[in-house]
Design an enzyme around this catalytic site. Structure first.
Site, PDB file in Angstrom:
ATOM      1  N   GLN A  75       0.833  -1.197   0.000  1.00 19.82           N
ATOM      2  CA  GLN A  75       0.000   0.000   0.000  1.00 19.82           C
ATOM      3  C   GLN A  75       0.871   1.253   0.000  1.00 19.82           C
ATOM      4  O   GLN A  75       1.902   1.297   0.675  1.00 19.82           O
ATOM      5  CB  GLN A  75      -0.889  -0.020   1.245  1.00 19.82           C
ATOM      6  CG  GLN A  75      -2.107   0.846   1.141  1.00 19.82           C
ATOM      7  CD  GLN A  75      -3.154   0.482   2.180  1.00 19.82           C
ATOM      8  OE1 GLN A  75      -3.209  -0.644   2.635  1.00 19.82           O
ATOM      9  NE2 GLN A  75      -3.975   1.421   2.558  1.00 19.82           N
ATOM     10  N   ARG A 130      -9.190  -8.042   4.248  1.00 17.21           N
ATOM     11  CA  ARG A 130      -8.099  -7.528   5.086  1.00 17.21           C
ATOM     12  C   ARG A 130      -8.189  -6.007   5.159  1.00 17.21           C
ATOM     13  O   ARG A 130      -8.053  -5.415   6.229  1.00 17.21           O
ATOM     14  CB  ARG A 130      -6.762  -7.966   4.493  1.00 17.21           C
ATOM     15  CG  ARG A 130      -5.497  -7.516   5.232  1.00 17.21           C
ATOM     16  CD  ARG A 130      -4.288  -8.068   4.489  1.00 17.21           C
ATOM     17  NE  ARG A 130      -3.012  -7.781   5.134  1.00 17.21           N
ATOM     18  CZ  ARG A 130      -2.207  -6.763   4.834  1.00 17.21           C
ATOM     19  NH1 ARG A 130      -2.580  -5.879   3.907  1.00 17.21           N
ATOM     20  NH2 ARG A 130      -1.047  -6.615   5.445  1.00 17.21           N
ATOM     21  N   SER A 157       4.437  -6.007   3.099  1.00 19.16           N
ATOM     22  CA  SER A 157       3.098  -5.963   3.694  1.00 19.16           C
ATOM     23  C   SER A 157       2.082  -6.611   2.754  1.00 19.16           C
ATOM     24  O   SER A 157       2.136  -7.807   2.499  1.00 19.16           O
ATOM     25  CB  SER A 157       2.734  -4.515   4.039  1.00 19.16           C
ATOM     26  OG  SER A 157       1.512  -4.437   4.732  1.00 19.16           O
ATOM     27  N   LEU A 158       1.153  -5.825   2.220  1.00 22.88           N
ATOM     28  CA  LEU A 158       0.185  -6.323   1.246  1.00 22.88           C
ATOM     29  C   LEU A 158       0.853  -7.102   0.116  1.00 22.88           C
ATOM     30  O   LEU A 158       0.317  -8.093  -0.395  1.00 22.88           O
ATOM     31  CB  LEU A 158      -0.584  -5.130   0.675  1.00 22.88           C
ATOM     32  CG  LEU A 158      -1.342  -5.316  -0.635  1.00 22.88           C
ATOM     33  CD1 LEU A 158      -2.524  -6.236  -0.422  1.00 22.88           C
ATOM     34  CD2 LEU A 158      -1.770  -3.974  -1.192  1.00 22.88           C
ATOM     35  N   HIS A 196       0.111  -2.644  11.237  1.00 18.07           N
ATOM     36  CA  HIS A 196       1.289  -3.353  11.755  1.00 18.07           C
ATOM     37  C   HIS A 196       1.623  -2.936  13.186  1.00 18.07           C
ATOM     38  O   HIS A 196       2.787  -2.831  13.558  1.00 18.07           O
ATOM     39  CB  HIS A 196       2.500  -3.162  10.825  1.00 18.07           C
ATOM     40  CG  HIS A 196       2.250  -3.627   9.435  1.00 18.07           C
ATOM     41  ND1 HIS A 196       2.042  -4.956   9.127  1.00 18.07           N
ATOM     42  CD2 HIS A 196       2.123  -2.951   8.267  1.00 18.07           C
ATOM     43  CE1 HIS A 196       1.823  -5.073   7.815  1.00 18.07           C
ATOM     44  NE2 HIS A 196       1.859  -3.868   7.286  1.00 18.07           N
ATOM     45  N   GLN A 204       1.267 -10.865  10.559  1.00 23.10           N
ATOM     46  CA  GLN A 204       1.722  -9.690   9.818  1.00 23.10           C
ATOM     47  C   GLN A 204       0.849  -8.461  10.075  1.00 23.10           C
ATOM     48  O   GLN A 204       1.332  -7.331  10.083  1.00 23.10           O
ATOM     49  CB  GLN A 204       1.740 -10.027   8.319  1.00 23.10           C
ATOM     50  CG  GLN A 204       2.376  -8.982   7.445  1.00 23.10           C
ATOM     51  CD  GLN A 204       1.679  -8.860   6.102  1.00 23.10           C
ATOM     52  OE1 GLN A 204       0.516  -8.488   6.029  1.00 23.10           O
ATOM     53  NE2 GLN A 204       2.395  -9.180   5.044  1.00 23.10           N
TER      54      GLN A 204
END
Length: 314
Positions: free
Chosen positions: A10, A115, A90-91, A199, A248
């Site tokens: 992102q 998510r 991440s994503l 996070h 995560q």
């Protein structure tokens, strides 16, 4: 010399991403068509035409960046380019797992949409956020975070590269962290355009609800190794994949450790697959001696193919 595919997260999104490949390649058209069908609305139109405000909503950004990345991957593979290993920021870890065959693309689209919803809803809008702090080492960042906790929850969320750590937390504590970071000698602090403190421990509830979604999805054997954000180490089994994706959501992204691990294991070429060049910039700061390419449109694809041919890797 090994190749690693890395997939952005992102923040890399922009209106127009994926459009060039969509106009040129049936492989990209199939990927976008599948995402549109899964979601029940035209994600492709949102990616290509915006509006920007809609694309930047977490619930839309997550499946959009995933789809643009997998479309770029399909085009790259159609040109005969493979990889030895993958990672995603991440994503981006979802795209890496799709690339490795652990997740079906349609399932990953649904998962990233959900998510995004859960992460967006976890904390009231405006009460939490994220700030990138530039120019402090980890020890100093740790001191800043500990002191700022007097004002609320604040934690290190992304260890992106030397001198760049992202903090996440409640706004009063984040504001205090920015003040203390400046006093400690930080070059700059940048508020990130995200809708929540991702996070961080404030996402625990989101991770618990997401775990229920993940139970419905089949996780298959990986065709090649993927380095996980939460550990900076390889995951190879379905159980490890599930655990990594759940953790995560509320754990820091160990991007610097992930890249150092790949370089130590012989990766000399990183191909950023998907929108933007954010990861290429970070990787160059972590390991200045490696080669970085990116693939997001025809021009960048041709430059990458030329480099790989000259290097004898294609």
């Amino acid at each position: 010399m090994k190749i690693a595919f890395v997939f952005p997260g992102q923040g890399s999104q922009y209106v127009g991403m994926g459009r060039d490949f969509y106009g040129r390649y049936a492989e990209a058209q199939e990927v976008f068509a599948q995402a549109d069908a899964v979601l029940g609305f035209s994600l492709s139109t949102l990616c290509f035409e915006g509006p920007k405000e809609e694309l930047q909503k977490t619930v839309n950004t997550q499946p959009a960046v995933l789809t643009a990345s997998i479309a770029a991957l399909a085009v790259l593979r159609a040109h005969g380019v493979g990889t030895d290993v993958a990672a995603g920021h991440s994503l981006g870890e979802y795209a890496a797992l799709v690339a490795a065959g652990a997740l079906d693309f349609a399932a990953a689209v649904r998962l990233t949409r959900r998510r995004g919803q859960l992460m967006q809803e976890a904390v009231p809008l405006g009460s939490g956020g994220m700030v990138a702090v530039l120019g402090l080492d980890r020890e100093r960042i740790g001191e800043v975070v500990r002191a700022a906790r007097a004002k609320g929850v604040v934690e290190a969320a992304n260890y992106n590269c030397p001198g760049q750590v992202v903090l996440a937390g409640e706004m009063p504590a984040l504001e205090e962290a920015v003040r203390l970071a400046k006093e400690a000698g930080a070059k700059k602090s940048v508020i990130l355009p995200v809708s929540g403190p991702f996070h961080s421990s404030l996402m625990r509830r989101a991770s618990e609800l997401f775990a229920l979604e993940l139970e419905k999805v089949q996780v298959k054997k990986l065709a090649f190794p993927v380095v996980a954000n939460v550990s900076g180490d390889y995951i190879s089994t379905a159980a490890e994949v599930r655990s990594a994706l759940i953790r995560q959501i509320y754990s820091p992204v160990l991007w610097e450790e992930s890249i150092r691990r790949l370089v130590a294991d012989g990766v000399g070429v990183f191909v950023e697959v998907g929108p933007g060049k954010v990861l290429s910039t970070l990787i160059k700061r972590i390991a200045p001696g490696v080669n970085c390419c990116n693939v997001e449109d025809q021009a960048s694809l041709e430059a990458t193919l030329t480099f790989l041919r000259k290097a004898g890797l294609l």
